[in-house]
Design a protein around this motif. Structure first.
Motif, PDB file in Angstrom:
ATOM      1  N   GLU A  70      22.019  -3.045  49.054  1.00 16.98           N
ATOM      2  CA  GLU A  70      22.006  -2.092  47.949  1.00 16.98           C
ATOM      3  C   GLU A  70      23.157  -1.103  48.130  1.00 16.98           C
ATOM      4  OE1 GLU A  70      20.062  -2.402  45.459  1.00 16.98           O
ATOM      5  OE2 GLU A  70      18.452  -3.692  46.233  1.00 16.98           O
ATOM      6  N   PRO A  71      23.967  -0.869  47.087  1.00 17.49           N
ATOM      7  CA  PRO A  71      25.005   0.158  47.168  1.00 17.49           C
ATOM      8  C   PRO A  71      24.374   1.543  47.210  1.00 17.49           C
ATOM      9  CG  PRO A  71      24.857  -0.720  44.938  1.00 17.49           C
ATOM     10  CD  PRO A  71      23.961  -1.570  45.789  1.00 17.49           C
ATOM     11  N   VAL A  72      24.980   2.440  47.971  1.00 19.61           N
ATOM     12  CA  VAL A  72      24.482   3.811  48.069  1.00 19.61           C
ATOM     13  C   VAL A  72      25.140   4.628  46.962  1.00 19.61           C
ATOM     14  CG1 VAL A  72      24.293   5.864  49.502  1.00 19.61           C
ATOM     15  CG2 VAL A  72      24.136   3.590  50.544  1.00 19.61           C
ATOM     16  N   VAL A  73      24.385   4.871  45.900  1.00 18.94           N
ATOM     17  CA  VAL A  73      24.877   5.616  44.748  1.00 18.94           C
ATOM     18  C   VAL A  73      24.078   6.906  44.633  1.00 18.94           C
ATOM     19  CG1 VAL A  73      25.252   5.596  42.262  1.00 18.94           C
ATOM     20  CG2 VAL A  73      25.532   3.480  43.590  1.00 18.94           C
ATOM     21  N   ALA A  74      24.766   8.017  44.432  1.00 21.21           N
ATOM     22  CA  ALA A  74      24.116   9.323  44.383  1.00 21.21           C
ATOM     23  C   ALA A  74      22.990   9.354  43.361  1.00 21.21           C
ATOM     24  CB  ALA A  74      25.146  10.401  44.063  1.00 21.21           C
ATOM     25  N   ALA A  75      21.832   9.843  43.797  1.00 19.13           N
ATOM     26  CA  ALA A  75      20.660  10.042  42.938  1.00 19.13           C
ATOM     27  C   ALA A  75      20.158   8.757  42.294  1.00 19.13           C
ATOM     28  CB  ALA A  75      20.960  11.091  41.864  1.00 19.13           C
ATOM     29  N   GLN A  76      20.502   7.601  42.890  1.00 18.63           N
ATOM     30  CA  GLN A  76      20.058   6.332  42.311  1.00 18.63           C
ATOM     31  C   GLN A  76      18.598   6.035  42.641  1.00 18.63           C
ATOM     32  OE1 GLN A  76      22.063   2.037  42.112  1.00 18.63           O
ATOM     33  NE2 GLN A  76      21.555   2.557  44.213  1.00 18.63           N
ATOM     34  N   VAL A  77      18.150   6.460  43.825  1.00 14.97           N
ATOM     35  CA  VAL A  77      16.801   6.148  44.291  1.00 14.97           C
ATOM     36  C   VAL A  77      15.917   7.382  44.106  1.00 14.97           C
ATOM     37  CG1 VAL A  77      15.417   5.291  46.199  1.00 14.97           C
ATOM     38  CG2 VAL A  77      17.807   4.570  45.977  1.00 14.97           C
ATOM     39  N   SER A  78      14.902   7.260  43.277  1.00 14.18           N
ATOM     40  CA  SER A  78      14.034   8.388  42.956  1.00 14.18           C
ATOM     41  C   SER A  78      12.719   8.324  43.721  1.00 14.18           C
ATOM     42  CB  SER A  78      13.735   8.400  41.456  1.00 14.18           C
ATOM     43  OG  SER A  78      12.977   7.250  41.106  1.00 14.18           O
ATOM     44  N   ARG A  79      11.976   9.422  43.675  1.00 17.71           N
ATOM     45  CA  ARG A  79      10.657   9.472  44.296  1.00 17.71           C
ATOM     46  C   ARG A  79       9.734   8.420  43.681  1.00 17.71           C
ATOM     47  NH1 ARG A  79       7.623  13.501  46.937  1.00 17.71           N
ATOM     48  NH2 ARG A  79       9.359  14.962  46.709  1.00 17.71           N
ATOM     49  N   ASP A  80       9.808   8.253  42.360  1.00 11.73           N
ATOM     50  CA  ASP A  80       8.948   7.271  41.684  1.00 11.73           C
ATOM     51  C   ASP A  80       9.266   5.854  42.146  1.00 11.73           C
ATOM     52  OD1 ASP A  80       7.703   9.267  40.280  1.00 11.73           O
ATOM     53  OD2 ASP A  80       8.965   9.042  38.491  1.00 11.73           O
ATOM     54  N   LEU A  81      10.530   5.583  42.401  1.00 11.03           N
ATOM     55  CA  LEU A  81      10.929   4.236  42.811  1.00 11.03           C
ATOM     56  C   LEU A  81      10.387   3.889  44.195  1.00 11.03           C
ATOM     57  CD1 LEU A  81      12.628   1.725  42.075  1.00 11.03           C
ATOM     58  CD2 LEU A  81      14.561   2.809  43.224  1.00 11.03           C
ATOM     59  N   LEU A  82      10.306   4.865  45.089  1.00  8.55           N
ATOM     60  CA  LEU A  82       9.873   4.609  46.463  1.00  8.55           C
ATOM     61  C   LEU A  82       8.374   4.787  46.679  1.00  8.55           C
ATOM     62  CD1 LEU A  82      12.752   6.146  48.600  1.00  8.55           C
ATOM     63  CD2 LEU A  82      12.481   3.815  47.740  1.00  8.55           C
ATOM     64  N   GLY A  83       7.679   5.405  45.739  1.00 13.73           N
ATOM     65  CA  GLY A  83       6.235   5.529  45.843  1.00 13.73           C
ATOM     66  C   GLY A  83       5.782   6.178  47.136  1.00 13.73           C
ATOM     67  N   ASN A  84       4.846   5.508  47.840  1.00 14.38           N
ATOM     68  CA  ASN A  84       4.272   6.099  49.057  1.00 14.38           C
ATOM     69  C   ASN A  84       5.237   6.127  50.241  1.00 14.38           C
ATOM     70  OD1 ASN A  84       4.083   3.191  49.218  1.00 14.38           O
ATOM     71  ND2 ASN A  84       2.723   3.456  50.974  1.00 14.38           N
ATOM     72  N   HIS A  85       6.434   5.581  50.081  1.00 14.50           N
ATOM     73  CA  HIS A  85       7.418   5.587  51.165  1.00 14.50           C
ATOM     74  C   HIS A  85       8.408   6.747  51.053  1.00 14.50           C
ATOM     75  CE1 HIS A  85       6.476   1.051  51.232  1.00 14.50           C
ATOM     76  NE2 HIS A  85       5.886   1.605  52.269  1.00 14.50           N
ATOM     77  N   TRP A  86       8.228   7.623  50.073  1.00 13.58           N
ATOM     78  CA  TRP A  86       9.182   8.715  49.883  1.00 13.58           C
ATOM     79  C   TRP A  86       9.239   9.648  51.091  1.00 13.58           C
ATOM     80  CZ3 TRP A  86      13.202   9.727  47.043  1.00 13.58           C
ATOM     81  CH2 TRP A  86      13.696  11.031  46.984  1.00 13.58           C
ATOM     82  N   GLU A  87       8.113   9.897  51.730  1.00 20.40           N
ATOM     83  CA  GLU A  87       8.105  10.806  52.875  1.00 20.40           C
ATOM     84  C   GLU A  87       8.958  10.288  54.024  1.00 20.40           C
ATOM     85  OE1 GLU A  87       4.130  11.606  54.037  1.00 20.40           O
ATOM     86  OE2 GLU A  87       3.616  12.727  52.199  1.00 20.40           O
ATOM     87  N   LEU A  88       9.107   8.957  54.104  1.00 18.73           N
ATOM     88  CA  LEU A  88       9.938   8.387  55.163  1.00 18.73           C
ATOM     89  C   LEU A  88      11.398   8.806  55.004  1.00 18.73           C
ATOM     90  CD1 LEU A  88      10.222   6.520  57.616  1.00 18.73           C
ATOM     91  CD2 LEU A  88      10.437   4.586  56.031  1.00 18.73           C
ATOM     92  N   VAL A  89      11.819   9.044  53.770  1.00 21.01           N
ATOM     93  CA  VAL A  89      13.187   9.508  53.529  1.00 21.01           C
ATOM     94  C   VAL A  89      13.437  10.822  54.262  1.00 21.01           C
ATOM     95  CG1 VAL A  89      14.842  10.240  51.778  1.00 21.01           C
ATOM     96  CG2 VAL A  89      13.283   8.325  51.301  1.00 21.01           C
ATOM     97  N   ASP A  90      12.485  11.756  54.155  1.00 22.66           N
ATOM     98  CA  ASP A  90      12.627  13.043  54.847  1.00 22.66           C
ATOM     99  C   ASP A  90      12.670  12.869  56.358  1.00 22.66           C
ATOM    100  OD1 ASP A  90      12.665  14.570  52.505  1.00 22.66           O
ATOM    101  OD2 ASP A  90      10.481  14.629  52.405  1.00 22.66           O
ATOM    102  N   VAL A  91      11.853  11.963  56.863  1.00 20.62           N
ATOM    103  CA  VAL A  91      11.830  11.704  58.309  1.00 20.62           C
ATOM    104  C   VAL A  91      13.190  11.190  58.778  1.00 20.62           C
ATOM    105  CG1 VAL A  91      10.803  10.314  60.143  1.00 20.62           C
ATOM    106  CG2 VAL A  91       9.349  11.263  58.332  1.00 20.62           C
ATOM    107  N   ILE A  92      13.764  10.227  58.037  1.00 19.54           N
ATOM    108  CA  ILE A  92      15.058   9.657  58.416  1.00 19.54           C
ATOM    109  C   ILE A  92      16.144  10.732  58.371  1.00 19.54           C
ATOM    110  CG2 ILE A  92      16.845   8.010  57.749  1.00 19.54           C
ATOM    111  CD1 ILE A  92      14.615   6.158  56.768  1.00 19.54           C
TER     112      ILE A  92
END
Length: 327
Positions: A221-243
């Motif tokens: 997946e290309p890393v594009v600014a603001a492409q990945v939203s909270r809705d898209l990641l569902g229950n995995h969104w908190e992992l983003v903060d951890v990373i």
């Protein structure tokens, strides 16, 4: 692996490899093209150079064993198979000269026999321009002496061998192949690889194929600014903060990593809401994510020919016979 119209790998050794991956200069700077680049084998072309004078003016210019510079190039031609680690020769079992004066340019075909830690063993053949066998190298041993950093971005043809090497280093002794699949096709056009699990991912002009006896999956997946939203990641969104907290990288990269992990779960036949955890942070910007018995190796690549970083995810899990198909 991208090829030019002439069947060559889309990479120019003189301009793109020497000075970065390869340190050789002058009379030893002889690689001119590649026909194949994989993690455990390659086919390269070595140029002739009749202008080189090896001895003083009063000595005979005759080389009893043929062009010496081409033999040095034969060794460093293998470096593309381990583009993240500098290898130097430490020994050889047998060097069989057949026709040392076979006219060049020469074709080097190399295949890895085994690897033990930082020690690699290769077998090679060198052919002349008319197809005659020039020589055979058996049991050439090379040792990793240092890491190679691609701080200015990776060349796309070197991504597959690098990813394969790193996934095997990080996840263990598994059979994972990242390369073009060449074993025929099914009626629907997808490749067939008997008795293996295969996963294919595409991003733009790039295609990544992962093959293994284990349950495997991959995503790009290309890393594009603001492409990945909270809705898209569902229950995995908190992992983003951890990373972000643990690695210090920005949210767009972290979110795209998690997106590739979710896509890998889907391709592996797992539930999309399977919990994901950060298992470890590794060297060279790799991280490992856990999903039950499955492990996902995640990396964000900077490409020399693109301004957009590329997130890579490769999942390896327990063998699952019901998943032996293209995903």
């Amino acid at each position: 692996m991208a090829l030019t119209p002439g069947g060559k790998v889309a990479i120019a050794p003189e301009r793109e490899l020497y000075g970065s991956l390869l340190f050789q200069k002058g009379r030893f700077k002889r690689l001119r093209a590649y026909r194949q680049i994989e993690a455990t084998q390659c086919i390269g072309e070595i140029a002739t150079d009749d202008s080189i004078s090896w001895f003083g003016r009063y000595l005979s210019p005759t080389l009893m064993l043929g062009d010496a510079g081409s033999r040095d190039a034969t060794i460093h031609a293998l470096q593309v198979c381990t583009p993240h680690a500098q290898l130097l020769p430490v020994g050889i079992e047998k060097l069989n000269f057949v026709d040392v004066h076979a006219q060049g340019p020469w074709i080097v075909s190399a295949k890895e026999r085994w690897r033990k830690g930082d020690l690699f063993c290769y077998d090679l053949t060198v052919m002349g321009q008319e197809g005659q066998l020039r020589e055979k190298w058996e049991g050439l041993r090379l040792r990793k002496v240092s890491a190679i950093r691609w701080e200015n971005g990776w060349l796309e043809p070197l991504l597959a061998p690098y990813i394969e090497r790193r996934v095997q280093e990080l996840i263990g002794d598994i059979s994972v192949s990242l390369q073009a699949i060449k074993r025929g096709h099914r009626p629907d056009g997808k490749p067939e690889v008997p008795d293996m699990n295969v996963s294919v991912a595409k991003a733009g002009d790039l295609t990544l194929s992962v093959t293994g006896a284990m349950n495997v999956a991959c995503d790009l997946e290309p890393v594009v600014a603001a492409q990945v939203s909270r809705d898209l990641l569902g229950n995995h969104w908190e992992l983003v903060d951890v990373i972000c907290q643990e690695t210090g990288e920005d949210r767009d990269r972290a979110a795209t990593r998690v997106w590739t992990a979710r896509e890998c779960l889907k391709k592996a036949g797992a539930l999309l809401d399977t919990p994901l955890t950060l298992k470890s942070i590794e060297e060279e910007d790799w991280i490992l994510l856990g999903a039950g018995e499955m492990t996902i190796a995640s990396w964000v690549a900077l490409l020399k020919r693109s301004e957009v970083p590329l997130a890579v995810g490769v999942l390896v899990g327990p063998h699952n016979k019901t998943r032996e198909k293209i995903r």
